[in-house]
Design a protein around this motif. Structure first.
Motif, short mmCIF file in Angstrom:
data_model
loop_
_atom_site.label_atom_id
_atom_site.label_comp_id
_atom_site.label_asym_id
_atom_site.label_seq_id
_atom_site.Cartn_x
_atom_site.Cartn_y
_atom_site.Cartn_z
N THR A 3 40.97 36.28 33.23
CA THR A 3 40.75 34.95 33.81
C THR A 3 39.83 34.08 32.97
O THR A 3 39.59 32.93 33.33
N GLU A 245 43.95 40.65 43.15
CA GLU A 245 43.88 39.98 44.45
C GLU A 245 42.66 39.08 44.55
O GLU A 245 42.72 37.98 45.12
N ARG A 248 43.39 35.91 42.72
CA ARG A 248 44.30 35.04 43.50
C ARG A 248 43.56 34.35 44.64
O ARG A 248 43.79 33.17 44.92
N ARG A 249 42.69 35.09 45.33
CA ARG A 249 41.97 34.53 46.47
C ARG A 249 41.15 33.31 46.08
O ARG A 249 41.05 32.35 46.84
#
Length: 413
Positions: A3, A245, A248-249
């Protein structure tokens, strides 16, 4: 998930300058300026134009840290900022660090040796002339320590030193820390600043580096029939890794998913490679198995592509052995043709390039490839970058000592 990306590389400081060099197919190789290379067989390298104060380091950091550590710190800052994470919002023991380096603080050690021995005049070194941070130069793990201090990381921290696969292996180790739930965030990458007389002497001794001193820009020619050795480089790349996850959150921009990683050793020779590429092919096979993909799914291969005859033929054989007929259909390239071979750092620099290639759907070229070696008969994307639809990228590394590593990156779903 990757990221955040930060880079200090030949051709420019920062992720975007690094990518522009690759996309333009420019080379950053030139005559060495960091010391007088006149007495060496190979007098060229891909240097980083780096001003530590302009890059935001304090006077104390500059005094304390070797050039390799400075690269790592600047790359880390860019990667964390790029990720959008506030590391202060995490429990410190949930932040991990994995930094690769092949030769540690070479430049600091060599400079201090010159001072302590009065330019080599005395066999007995006078320790009283040593800087207070001399011990830190001797211990490569200080590179990981500096990154951990910068990130406020109190979780797992490691210095990975597996020769020229160190950077790739460090990112792989960081991904495992996330998978095992040992950390929520890992700062992973590598750094090396090996451009010193001792490094040049070592590679001169085994005649591994290019002697093409009159034409540095075209000296690094992976897969070319006229190649005559690799070109040294320096630099750093650092990635921020997170669990999928969680990324994504928070709506993070995801460059790539680390889908598979494997490493093997040939247990054969310190610098030699078997021509059949079996160990690299095995690493590729296991990485693809982890990623649950077939050869038909691979859209681009980032080659080790050092520009030595035995390496280029070795990995060409490995691609054919692991991918079968698909090897002839997949574009392959080596960014070492543009940024040189920064030893332990290059694996992470290449992973950064792969992540950017996936995001931008562009294959970087193999610069200087004009006369293909007939035994290297794959699609090596010569001279010019290529727009290319990609969902899966394979990156490989090969290191002295027999290390062979492979990583599969995939576009986020």
């Amino acid at each position: 998930m990757i990221t955040g990306v930060g880079a200090v590389a030949p051709g420019g400081i920062g992720r975007e300058a690094f990518w522009r060099l690759l996309a333009d197919g420019r080379t950053a190789t030139r005559r060495i300026s960091l010391f007088d290379p006149s007495g060496f067989r190979s007098q060229i390298a891909a240097e980083v134009d780096f001003d530590p104060r302009a890059a935001g380091l304090s006077a104390q950091q500059i005094r304390r840290m070797d050039r390799a550590a400075q690269f790592a710190l600047v790359s880390t800052r860019e990667a964390v900022a790029d990720s959008g994470l506030d590391l202060g919002g995490f429990e410190p023991d949930r932040i991990g660090v994995a930094i690769g380096s092949a030769v540690g603080c070479t430049m600091g050690l060599e400079e201090e040796y010159k001072v302590l021995t009065d330019e080599g005049r005395h066999w007995l070194a006078d320790h009283s002339y040593g800087v207070p941070h001399l011990y830190g130069y001797m211990v490569p793990s200080t590179l990981a320590v500096e990154v951990a201090w910068e990130a406020g990381a109190e979780g797992p921290a490691a210095l990975i030193s597996t020769g020229c696969t160190s950077g790739l292996d460090a990112v792989g180790h960081g991904a495992v820390l996330i998978q095992e739930n040992a950390a929520d965030v890992v700062i992973a990458g590598a750094t090396d600043a090996p451009l010193s007389p001792i490094t040049s002497a070592c590679f001169d001794a085994i005649r591994a580096t290019s002697p093409n001193n009159d034409d540095p820009e075209h000296a690094s020619r992976p897969f070319d029939a006229t190649r005559d050795g690799f070109v040294l480089g320096e630099g750093s790349a650092v990635m921020v890794l997170e669990e999928a996850e969680a990324a994504r959150r928070r709506g993070a921009r995801v460059y790539a998913r680390i889908a598979g990683f494997a490493s093997r050793s040939n247990a054969f020779h310190m610098t030699g490679l078997k021509p059949d590429g079996r160990e690299m092919a095995e690493a590729i096979r296991v990485a693809m198995d982890q990623a649950r993909i077939d050869p038909a799914d691979v859209d681009y291969i980032n080659a080790h592509g050092s520009g030595t005859r035995q390496n280029d033929r070795h990995e060409t054989a490995a691609f054919k052995r692991s991918l079968g007929r698909r090897a002839y259909e997949v574009p392959v390239s080596s960014i070492k043709s543009m940024v040189g071979h920064s030893l332990g750092a290059i694996g992470s620099i290449e992973i950064a390039a792969c992540a950017l290639a996936l995001e931008r759907q562009v294959v970087p070229p193999t610069a200087n490839l004009r006369q293909r070696d007939p035994e290297c008969d794959l699609d090596y994307v010569p001279i010019t970058a290529r727009d290319h639809a990609m969902d899966v990228v394979l990156s490989v590394g090969s290191g002295f000592g027999g290390f062979q590593s492979a990583m599969v990156l995939a576009r986020p779903a």
